[in-house]
Design an enzyme around this catalytic site. Structure first.
Site, PDB file in Angstrom:
ATOM      1  N   GLU A  49     -13.723  18.342 -16.469  1.00 20.00           N
ATOM      2  CA  GLU A  49     -12.744  18.705 -15.459  1.00 20.00           C
ATOM      3  C   GLU A  49     -13.524  19.440 -14.371  1.00 20.00           C
ATOM      4  O   GLU A  49     -14.138  20.483 -14.636  1.00 20.00           O
ATOM      5  CB  GLU A  49     -11.660  19.593 -16.053  1.00 20.00           C
ATOM      6  CG  GLU A  49     -10.543  19.939 -15.079  1.00 20.00           C
ATOM      7  CD  GLU A  49      -9.546  20.927 -15.668  1.00 20.00           C
ATOM      8  OE1 GLU A  49      -8.819  21.548 -14.864  1.00 20.00           O
ATOM      9  OE2 GLU A  49      -9.500  21.096 -16.905  1.00 20.00           O
ATOM     10  N   ASP A  60      -5.056  29.928 -10.415  1.00 23.39           N
ATOM     11  CA  ASP A  60      -6.286  30.358 -11.072  1.00 23.39           C
ATOM     12  C   ASP A  60      -6.452  31.863 -11.026  1.00 23.39           C
ATOM     13  O   ASP A  60      -6.098  32.520 -10.049  1.00 23.39           O
ATOM     14  CB  ASP A  60      -7.490  29.683 -10.403  1.00 23.39           C
ATOM     15  CG  ASP A  60      -7.470  28.184 -10.608  1.00 23.39           C
ATOM     16  OD1 ASP A  60      -7.401  27.771 -11.777  1.00 23.39           O
ATOM     17  OD2 ASP A  60      -7.509  27.438  -9.624  1.00 23.39           O
ATOM     18  N   TYR A 175      -1.276  18.184 -19.856  1.00 23.68           N
ATOM     19  CA  TYR A 175      -2.001  19.442 -19.950  1.00 23.68           C
ATOM     20  C   TYR A 175      -0.983  20.556 -20.190  1.00 23.68           C
ATOM     21  O   TYR A 175      -0.187  20.873 -19.327  1.00 23.68           O
ATOM     22  CB  TYR A 175      -2.766  19.671 -18.640  1.00 23.68           C
ATOM     23  CG  TYR A 175      -3.743  20.823 -18.616  1.00 23.68           C
ATOM     24  CD1 TYR A 175      -3.372  22.110 -18.996  1.00 23.68           C
ATOM     25  CD2 TYR A 175      -5.045  20.635 -18.162  1.00 23.68           C
ATOM     26  CE1 TYR A 175      -4.266  23.168 -18.956  1.00 23.68           C
ATOM     27  CE2 TYR A 175      -5.955  21.691 -18.102  1.00 23.68           C
ATOM     28  CZ  TYR A 175      -5.550  22.948 -18.497  1.00 23.68           C
ATOM     29  OH  TYR A 175      -6.435  23.992 -18.429  1.00 23.68           O
TER      30      TYR A 175
END
Length: 274
Positions: A49, A60, A175
């Site tokens: 990734e 993030d 995911y």
């Protein structure tokens, strides 16, 4: 069959989960990034990734935000990301590559142009954090029309109706974000993750990967045992940061130290099937 599907199929036959590594393209510099990507498969990564650096990576945590800043400061662009992928493909045509990032840079680049160039470079799929299924026409549909997978995130707060929507739109794998919040800030509870994965699998036959909050080989082992893949990102990016001097320049031995750590995590993932 795509590289992603082939890899999951092969690992299923081996009876184990995949190990997915995240590193931002260009962090801390182009040369080091090239060396890291080249070494990750041998260190035990099954799927790469690759982060597309962005100035406002809202999903993030601090580690990956700083990694993005380092990459941008060193001149990394979307063109540069694709060049890194193309360089990797000169020696490895089997390891799946998923680009992770945000839509703004892609929109600025031009969606159709980006899809074409990404496919030519050897990209296999995308995780675009700020594009939910409702926005699939913006990028997901053009990507899938070109034969590239579009991986959606799902979270602990998603209900069954939401999971059904995500499952109907996703390709490659799903995911599962195992914690609420941003990357690298907490660790998931195994019992909660196990229940969530079972619920996701009731809606889809796609593999389910677990990410956010995996920091140690033991955690990687536990999460790999509950899913089809364990994703480690922030912990690897922190290891990169640990090997930088006061000027954010790579110290001697950075690549070796990071790849050694990746290998420890990979052994944890593989221990889940032992």
């Amino acid at each position: 069959m795509s590289r992603i599907a082939k890899r999951f199929d092969a690992l299923k036959k081996e009876g184990r989960s995949a190990f997915v590594t995240f590193v931002t393209a260009g962090d801390p510099d182009l040369k080091t990034s090239q060396e890291l990507f080249a070494g990750l498969p041998e260190a035990g990564a099954d799927i790469l990734e690759i982060g597309m650096p962005f100035s406002d990576p809202m999903a993030d945590g601090p580690a990956i935000q700083l990694g993005s800043q380092r990459a941008l400061a060193n001149g990394m662009t979307l063109k540069g990301v694709l060049a890194l992928v193309a360089d990797f493909r000169k020696t490895d045509n089997e390891t799946p590559i998923v680009l992770m990032g945000y839509f703004n840079p892609i929109y600025s680049f031009g969606v159709d142009k980006f899809v074409v160039e990404a496919k030519e470079a050897g990209v296999d799929g995308f995780i675009i954090v700020d594009l939910p299924p409702e926005e699939e026409r913006e990028f997901a549909i053009p990507a899938k029309d070109a034969g590239l997978d579009f991986i959606y995130l799902t979270t602990p707060t998603a209900d069954d109706a939401r999971l059904a929507t995500i499952a109907s739109k996703a390709s490659g794998f799903i995911y599962y974000v195992s914690i609420t919040g941003v990357t690298g800030t907490a660790s998931a509870v195994a019992s909660d993750v196990e229940a969530a994965v079972k619920r996701i699998k009731s809606h889809t036959d796609l593999p389910v990967a677990i990410g956010f909050g995996i920091n140690t080989p033991d955690q990687a082992k536990v999460m790999a045992g509950l899913s089809d893949a364990a994703v480690v990102g922030s912990a690897i990016v922190k290891k990169i940061a640990d090997n930088l001097d006061e000027n954010a320049t790579a110290k001697d031995g950075l690549v070796e130290d990071v790849l050694s750590y990746v290998n420890e995590l990979a052994r944890g993932v593989r221990a889940a099937s032992a």
